[in-house]
Each structure stands twice: as structure tokens, then as C-alpha cells.
Design an enzyme around this catalytic site. Structure first.
Site, PDB file in Angstrom:
ATOM      1  N   ALA A  58       3.268  11.099  26.034  1.00  0.00           N
ATOM      2  CA  ALA A  58       3.925  12.154  26.807  1.00  0.00           C
ATOM      3  C   ALA A  58       3.266  12.207  28.174  1.00  0.00           C
ATOM      4  O   ALA A  58       2.171  11.693  28.374  1.00  0.00           O
ATOM      5  CB  ALA A  58       3.808  13.505  26.102  1.00  0.00           C
ATOM      6  N   GLU A  83       0.518  18.908  26.714  1.00  0.00           N
ATOM      7  CA  GLU A  83       1.170  18.698  28.012  1.00  0.00           C
ATOM      8  C   GLU A  83       1.390  20.003  28.773  1.00  0.00           C
ATOM      9  O   GLU A  83       1.280  20.032  30.002  1.00  0.00           O
ATOM     10  CB  GLU A  83       2.497  17.960  27.819  1.00  0.00           C
ATOM     11  CG  GLU A  83       2.386  16.623  27.116  1.00  0.00           C
ATOM     12  CD  GLU A  83       1.347  15.694  27.729  1.00  0.00           C
ATOM     13  OE1 GLU A  83       1.137  15.748  28.956  1.00  0.00           O
ATOM     14  OE2 GLU A  83       0.730  14.921  26.975  1.00  0.00           O
ATOM     15  N   GLU A 133      -8.325  15.524  30.796  1.00  0.00           N
ATOM     16  CA  GLU A 133      -7.799  15.186  29.474  1.00  0.00           C
ATOM     17  C   GLU A 133      -8.631  15.779  28.347  1.00  0.00           C
ATOM     18  O   GLU A 133      -8.095  16.142  27.299  1.00  0.00           O
ATOM     19  CB  GLU A 133      -7.686  13.669  29.321  1.00  0.00           C
ATOM     20  CG  GLU A 133      -6.676  13.026  30.262  1.00  0.00           C
ATOM     21  CD  GLU A 133      -5.247  13.518  30.043  1.00  0.00           C
ATOM     22  OE1 GLU A 133      -4.987  14.168  29.003  1.00  0.00           O
ATOM     23  OE2 GLU A 133      -4.395  13.264  30.911  1.00  0.00           O
TER      24      GLU A 133
END
Length: 478
Positions: free
Chosen positions: A317, A353, A375
Site C-alpha cells: 500500500a 497508511e 515507517e
């Protein structure tokens, strides 16, 4: 961004063969199936290559971009009109550009005559182009215009074609984007570095029977004067953003929509005939946005959020501003034929996300060296979010197996690397999207959160996001 393994794990091979693997396999392998890892989930550090970042003498303020993709010939035409600031007098402009042919370029100082570029020097290895001008561009603002053409490639990066099959069995193609880490330069000439932000006004010229999406909502749709089968779709201006977060999609899609309790329009786009399979992701997104708003004490800054399933998609994604792209297997849930582990997986992907809309998009790391914060944080808070929205999943037990233990195992190897790695040349960037950046990064954030306590941690997140919103930050700022 969630990235798929370079060397396919068992779970990834099963995903390609059909339905998601059984719960035990998902528990063990789902992390590695989302990320671009090597056979053991640890990327080999690349050999350092000479590299210079873009010069700071010219920078964008606003980019007006119009693209006209041809879904039959797999090419596109583009026009870029950038309001730019010349900070130091120069007779050249250096930009990022790869796999694009520039037709014409000019620069017009504000209130003065247009100066046409006399040469385009492509530095293919460094993915740059130097536009040369016959006279000096003086300090001040002006308008840079570039006409260019490119290919809708089949490499699943930049502006590319994605093959799908209609309900009647016909093979067709969509035009989609994947710009992280350094592939916006394959769609249009740009300043393709995280630290260089601008607003974007995007227009797409598309077949009138296709759906056109971008980061912002549609503000105008009108017939294209040169072809009655085409329409020009204009989108609202984006917030200031880095190029890797720009996105656009042209294709055939159904959708389901709702509003979150804080008033954001949430929409999930699915392949035609599969709208029902988007309802679970819609539920997750509608619950996730208010959670992050309350946790960060910072409202979601845009009026809508779109999530879309892409047929051919290399990443798991991608958190593009307001238009989040997913693999079909990471977004769609068949309500009649899906297990609990599949729902948990989709919930984690959506939570990951949407966390980036704040931590990554609203505030952006200054350079790829700081990826572990971007991240690692999202890989931790996705669990916090899912645990809040779906406590019945007992999701933290999966964190121990999927992230914490995996990070320890990989970090014990001789070829492990520091959690923060210096990155220069674009060829080095993809190599740090590995389990050390993601899983070890998430584990470190989890320890920090537990040590500080949730109340003070939330206060720190609010201070950080408030201070640096719509700006760039480095690890030391956090």
C-alpha cells in the site's frame, strides 16, 4: 508504505496463487509479504555512489500539472507550469527527470519576457536534467513551463499501466502512480526530494467513461476541445507536499462511501462489481480517522480520503495524500469467504497508511536517512489503532510474533545494519525499506511509548506535529 518481498516468502507465493493464507501463516509471514525484503528480510547495504542533492538556487512554489494518458498506446503527454523562486542568479535549472522526453522548456521572470531553454542535458545515471538558458535568470519569482512526453510503463513505478479484466472478460488497462521512493520523476520533471515541497494543481485529460482521481476533490469536469471522447478533470489545489505523495489514477471503478464521525468523506474504490468487498475497509477507515485525530489532537487536514484497490501494484500500500493506493488483497474483503486473519490484516494495512497522513504527509522526514521514524512509527501505531477500534482481535499478540521477534532475529545477523542508515544516491533508497527500518523501528517506538507513558507520549506527538506541520523534520526534532 508497505512493500512486498523481493525474494517471495511462502505467504507471498500463496497470495499470488489465490485467497489469503491460513491464520498461522499470516501471523508469521504477513510482515515480510508487505515489504521489499531479501530472503531473510534484511536488505544488503548498497555500495555508496557519488551523489549530490539538487541545488537550492531554484525551488518550486506551486506546480500546475496537466497529463493526458493514452490507455491504448501506453504513452502520455504532459504540461508543467511551475511558479518558481530563483534564490541565486543562474543560467540553468537542475531537476529530476527519468524516462521522460522534454519537448520544450522556458522560464518567464515575473513581469518580464519568456526565456526559452537552449539545451536539455540528461544525466541518466543520476536521474537529472539540466535546462540551459541563453541568459541569466535573476533572483525573484517566475514561471517555468515544460512540455514533455513519456511512457505508461509496465514496471509498476512512476506513471504506469495496470492490467485488469472487466466483468465481461475484456482485458483493459488503468493508468496509476507509485512515486515512493523516487519515481515522481518518471511522470513529470520535478524537484523529487522529500525536503522540497510545493502545492500542486493537477488536471487529467481522460476518456469520458473513466474514473479520474487525484489527491484532492474534483472542482471541474468539462469536454476536451480536441476530442469529444475525452474530458478534462481538474482537481483542487493540494496542501504543500513532497512529490512522492502526489498521485493520480485513471480507470474503471465502483465505490462505497461514508462519513467519519468528524465529518471527513471516506470513499473506497474497488474493481467494477466488487463494491461489497470494500465495505470492511470503509468501516476501518471511518473508525481510524477519528482515532488518530483524538490521539494526535490534530484534525485530519483535508475534506476527503480515498482508498483504492489497484490490480497491478508492487507495494502492499502507499500513503499518498488523500488517495491511498493498495493491492487488492490488502484492501478487499469478501464478506462470504474471508477469515478473521484476513480482516485483521486489512485493518492493519489501513491503520498503517492512514497514520502516515499525519506522520509522514503532514510532517515529512527531511531525507530518506530518517525512514525508520516514518515507517517504524506507522508500523507501531497501526497496532495501537486496531487494538482501539477492534479490541476483540487482541492484535498486540501478533506484534510480538510479526515484528518484535523478527526484528531481534534479523538484528542478530552479522550483516545487520544500524536502524538509521545514511542514504545518498536514489539507487540506495529502496535498500533501506527492510525489517530493521520497519519492525525494529516499531519495536523501539513501542519501548519508548511504554517508558514515557501514553499521556506524555501523546503530548509529545501533538507538539511535534503542531510545530512541524506542512514542513520537514529530522530525527533530532523528535
Amino acid at each position: 508504505m508497505w512493500l512486498a518481498a523481493a525474494a517471495p516468502s511462502l505467504a507471498r507465493r500463496l497470495l499470488f496463487l489465490g485467497p489469503p493464507p491460513p491464520p498461522l501463516l499470516l501471523l508469521v509471514f504477513s510482515r515480510s509479504s508487505r515489504r521489499r525484503l531479501h530472503s531473510l528480510g534484511l536488505a544488503a547495504m548498497p555500495e555508496k555512489r557519488p551523489f549530490e542533492r539538487l541545488p537550492a538556487d531554484v525551488s518550486p512554489i506551486n506546480c500546475s500539472l496537466c497529463l493526458k494518458p493514452d490507455l491504448l498506446d501506453f504513452t502520455f503527454e504532459g504540461k508543467l507550469e511551475a511558479a518558481a523562486q530563483v534564490r541565486q542568479a543562474t543560467n540553468q535549472i537542475v531537476m529530476n527527470c527519468a524516462d521522460i522526453d522534454i519537448i520544450t522548456a522556458s522560464y518567464a521572470p515575473e513581469g518580464d519576457e519568456e526565456i526559452h531553454a537552449t539545451g536539455f542535458n540528461y544525466q541518466n545515471e543520476d536521474e537529472k536534467v539540466t535546462l540551459s538558458f541563453p541568459s541569466t535568470l535573476q533572483t525573484g519569482t517566475g514561471t517555468l513551463k515544460i512540455d514533455f512526453v513519456g511512457e505508461l510503463n509496465d514496471k509498476m513505478k512512476g506513471f504506469y499501466r495496470s492490467k485488469y479484466t472487466t466483468p465481461s472478460g475484456e482485458v483493459r488497462y488503468a493508468a496509476v502512480t507509485q512515486f515512493e521512493a523516487t519515481d515522481a520523476r518518471r511522470a513529470f520533471p520535478c524537484w523529487d526530494e522529500r525536503a522540497i515541497k510545493a502545492t500542486f494543481d493537477i488536471s487529467l485529460v481522460v476518456p469520458k467513461d473513466r474514473v479520474a482521481l487525484s489527491n484532492m476533490n474534483v472542482i471541474d469536469r468539462k469536454p476536451y476541445p480536441d476530442d469529444e471522447n475525452l474530458v478534462e478533470v481538474k482537481f483542487a489545489r493540494t496542501p504543500v507536499t513532497s512529490t512522492y505523495l502526489v498521485a493520480f489514477v485513471v480507470g474503471e471503478y465502483d465505490f462505497v462511501e461514508t462519513r467519519s464521525k468528524d465529518g471527513v468523506c471516506v470513499c473506497v474504490y474497488t474493481p467494477v462489481g466488487k463494491a461489497e468487498q470494500g465495505k470492511f475497509a470503509l468501516e476501518v477507515a471511518a473508525k481510524t480517522l477519528p482515532f488518530y485525530k483524538d490521539y494526535f489532537n490534530v484534525p485530519y487536514p483535508l475534506p476527503k480520503i480515498d482508498l483504492i484497490a489497484i490490480a497491478d501494484f508492487a507495494a502492499g500500500a502507499m500513503e499518498n495524500w488523500d488517495l491511498v493506493t493498495y493491492r487488492e488483497t490488502a484492501l478487499l474483503i469478501d464478506p462470504k469467504n474471508s477469515c478473521s486473519s484476513s480482516r485483521q490484516w486489512v485493518a492493519l494495512v489501513v491503520g498503517h497508511e492512514l497514520a502516515h497522513q499525519w506522520f509522514g504527509n503532514l510532517v515529512t522526514m527531511e531525507w530518506w536517512t530518517h525512514l525508520r521514524l516514518n515507517e517504524g512509527f506507522a508500523s507501531w501505531i497501526e497496532y495501537l489503532c486496531v487494538d482501539h477500534c477492534f479490541p476483540e482481535y487482541d492484535i498486540w499478540t501478533q506484534f510480538v510474533s510479526a515484528d518484535y521477534t523478527r526484528a531481534q532475529e534479523l538484528d542478530a545477523l552479522d550483516n545487520s545494519h544500524p536502524i538509521e542508515v545514511s542514504v545518498g544516491h536514489p539507487s540506495e533508497v529502496d535498500e533501506i525499506f527492510d525489517a530493521i527500518s520497519y519492525s525494529k523501528g516499531a519495536s523501539v517506538i513501542r519501548m519508548l511509548h511504554d517508558y514515557i507513558g501514553d499521556k506524555d507520549f501523546k503530548k509529545g506527538m501533538n507538539m511535534y506535529l503542531t510545530k512541524f506541520q506542512q514542513k520537514n523534520a529530522a530525527a533530532g526534532n523528535l
